[in-house]
Design a protein around this motif. Structure first.
Motif, PDB file in Angstrom:
ATOM      1  N   TRP A   5      35.163 -16.752  95.960  1.00 28.42           N
ATOM      2  CA  TRP A   5      35.895 -17.933  95.501  1.00 28.42           C
ATOM      3  C   TRP A   5      36.031 -17.926  93.976  1.00 28.42           C
ATOM      4  N   GLN A   6      35.023 -17.390  93.302  1.00 25.54           N
ATOM      5  CA  GLN A   6      35.069 -17.302  91.844  1.00 25.54           C
ATOM      6  C   GLN A   6      36.212 -16.381  91.411  1.00 25.54           C
ATOM      7  N   GLN A   7      36.378 -15.280  92.120  1.00 24.06           N
ATOM      8  CA  GLN A   7      37.468 -14.347  91.808  1.00 24.06           C
ATOM      9  C   GLN A   7      38.827 -14.975  92.107  1.00 24.06           C
ATOM     10  N   LYS A   8      38.900 -15.766  93.145  1.00 25.42           N
ATOM     11  CA  LYS A   8      40.148 -16.434  93.523  1.00 25.42           C
ATOM     12  C   LYS A   8      40.511 -17.527  92.520  1.00 25.42           C
ATOM     13  N   ALA A   9      39.500 -18.144  91.903  1.00 27.35           N
ATOM     14  CA  ALA A   9      39.712 -19.264  90.977  1.00 27.35           C
ATOM     15  C   ALA A   9      40.460 -18.857  89.720  1.00 27.35           C
ATOM     16  N   VAL A  10      40.435 -17.587  89.372  1.00 29.93           N
ATOM     17  CA  VAL A  10      41.089 -17.102  88.159  1.00 29.93           C
ATOM     18  C   VAL A  10      42.583 -17.424  88.181  1.00 29.93           C
ATOM     19  N   GLU A  11      43.181 -17.452  89.360  1.00 30.11           N
ATOM     20  CA  GLU A  11      44.624 -17.634  89.481  1.00 30.11           C
ATOM     21  C   GLU A  11      45.048 -19.093  89.645  1.00 30.11           C
ATOM     22  N   HIS A  12      44.106 -20.029  89.560  1.00 31.71           N
ATOM     23  CA  HIS A  12      44.430 -21.448  89.698  1.00 31.71           C
ATOM     24  C   HIS A  12      44.748 -22.066  88.329  1.00 31.71           C
ATOM     25  N   THR A  13      45.486 -23.169  88.363  1.00 30.59           N
ATOM     26  CA  THR A  13      45.825 -23.917  87.146  1.00 30.59           C
ATOM     27  C   THR A  13      45.212 -25.310  87.246  1.00 30.59           C
ATOM     28  N   VAL A  14      44.525 -25.737  86.181  1.00 35.29           N
ATOM     29  CA  VAL A  14      43.825 -27.027  86.179  1.00 35.29           C
ATOM     30  C   VAL A  14      44.553 -28.029  85.289  1.00 35.29           C
ATOM     31  N   THR A  15      44.617 -29.265  85.775  1.00 38.52           N
ATOM     32  CA  THR A  15      45.090 -30.386  84.967  1.00 38.52           C
ATOM     33  C   THR A  15      43.976 -31.418  84.949  1.00 38.52           C
ATOM     34  N   LYS A  16      43.398 -31.665  83.762  1.00 38.02           N
ATOM     35  CA  LYS A  16      42.301 -32.625  83.632  1.00 38.02           C
ATOM     36  C   LYS A  16      42.869 -34.034  83.611  1.00 38.02           C
ATOM     37  N   THR A  28      47.162 -24.028  93.161  1.00 31.50           N
ATOM     38  CA  THR A  28      46.920 -22.631  93.483  1.00 31.50           C
ATOM     39  C   THR A  28      48.172 -21.812  93.201  1.00 31.50           C
ATOM     40  N   ARG A  29      47.986 -20.535  92.953  1.00 30.40           N
ATOM     41  CA  ARG A  29      49.111 -19.649  92.660  1.00 30.40           C
ATOM     42  C   ARG A  29      49.811 -19.253  93.949  1.00 30.40           C
ATOM     43  N   ARG A  30      51.101 -19.069  93.894  1.00 35.40           N
ATOM     44  CA  ARG A  30      51.890 -18.691  95.074  1.00 35.40           C
ATOM     45  C   ARG A  30      51.686 -17.213  95.375  1.00 35.40           C
ATOM     46  N   GLN A  31      51.303 -16.926  96.621  1.00 38.94           N
ATOM     47  CA  GLN A  31      51.158 -15.553  97.095  1.00 38.94           C
ATOM     48  C   GLN A  31      51.848 -15.462  98.446  1.00 38.94           C
ATOM     49  N   ASN A  32      52.852 -14.600  98.534  1.00 36.96           N
ATOM     50  CA  ASN A  32      53.664 -14.472  99.749  1.00 36.96           C
ATOM     51  C   ASN A  32      54.227 -15.836 100.115  1.00 36.96           C
ATOM     52  N   ARG A  33      53.877 -16.348 101.274  1.00 35.85           N
ATOM     53  CA  ARG A  33      54.374 -17.663 101.684  1.00 35.85           C
ATOM     54  C   ARG A  33      53.317 -18.745 101.506  1.00 35.85           C
TER      55      ARG A  33
END
Length: 160
Positions: A5-16, A28-33
């Motif tokens: 999950w830590q590796q997957k979190a790199v591709e997320h965008t946060v809004t505080k 979350t980042r778009r991957q395929n569909r």
């Protein structure tokens, strides 16, 4: 789970939204569909709208990304039952063997079967829970004929 999950979190965008309450949304980042989902993370409550943090007791990728944004160690947010000392304490007590049933106390109640409490099943034959493999797959008619011809030719060779 934590590391993946830590590796997957790199591709997320946060809004505080609130620094005091440590409240944020994660896209979350778009991957395929899949992807481009928005999740709400509340660090103070230790919850994420995806439900994984509550289910497993380990901060999901969304929560880990928010922890990183607020400079909080995500590892400190893991439930304490994953702690090594908690694990050791679980098995620190001694176990005693169970005596023969002859020495058991007589229970003060009687078990009564209630036939009205049943799981409702649909009519017909129950579905199997066995895992199917290649022996369960049906062959095509052409495959069956080829197998039959192969068997017939081997019988004729043995007869010669």
């Amino acid at each position: 789970m934590f590391i993946s999950w830590q590796q997957k979190a790199v591709e997320h965008t946060v809004t505080k939204y609130s620094h005091a309450q440590q409240f944020a949304s994660v896209v979350t980042r778009r991957q395929n569909r899949h992807g481009m989902n928005t999740h709400v993370v509340k660090i103070a409550n230790r919850e994420c709208s995806c439900g994984k943090w509550n289910q497993f007791g380990i901060p999901c990728s969304h929560a880990q990304k928010v922890c990183d944004a607020y400079n909080i160690s995500a590892a400190s947010m893991v439930k304490n039952y994953y702690d090594l000392m908690a694990y050791k304490n679980t098995y620190s007590k001694h176990f005693e063997p169970v005596q023969s049933e002859d020495y058991w106390d007589d229970p003060n109640f009687q078990l009564v079967h209630d036939p009205t409490i049943r799981t409702v099943t649909r009519p017909g034959r129950n579905q199997t829970t066995r895992i199917h493999n290649e022996m369960d797959w049906r062959q095509t008619r052409a495959g069956q004929e080829a197998q039959q011809q192969q068997g017939d030719s081997s019988i004729q060779e043995n007869m010669s």
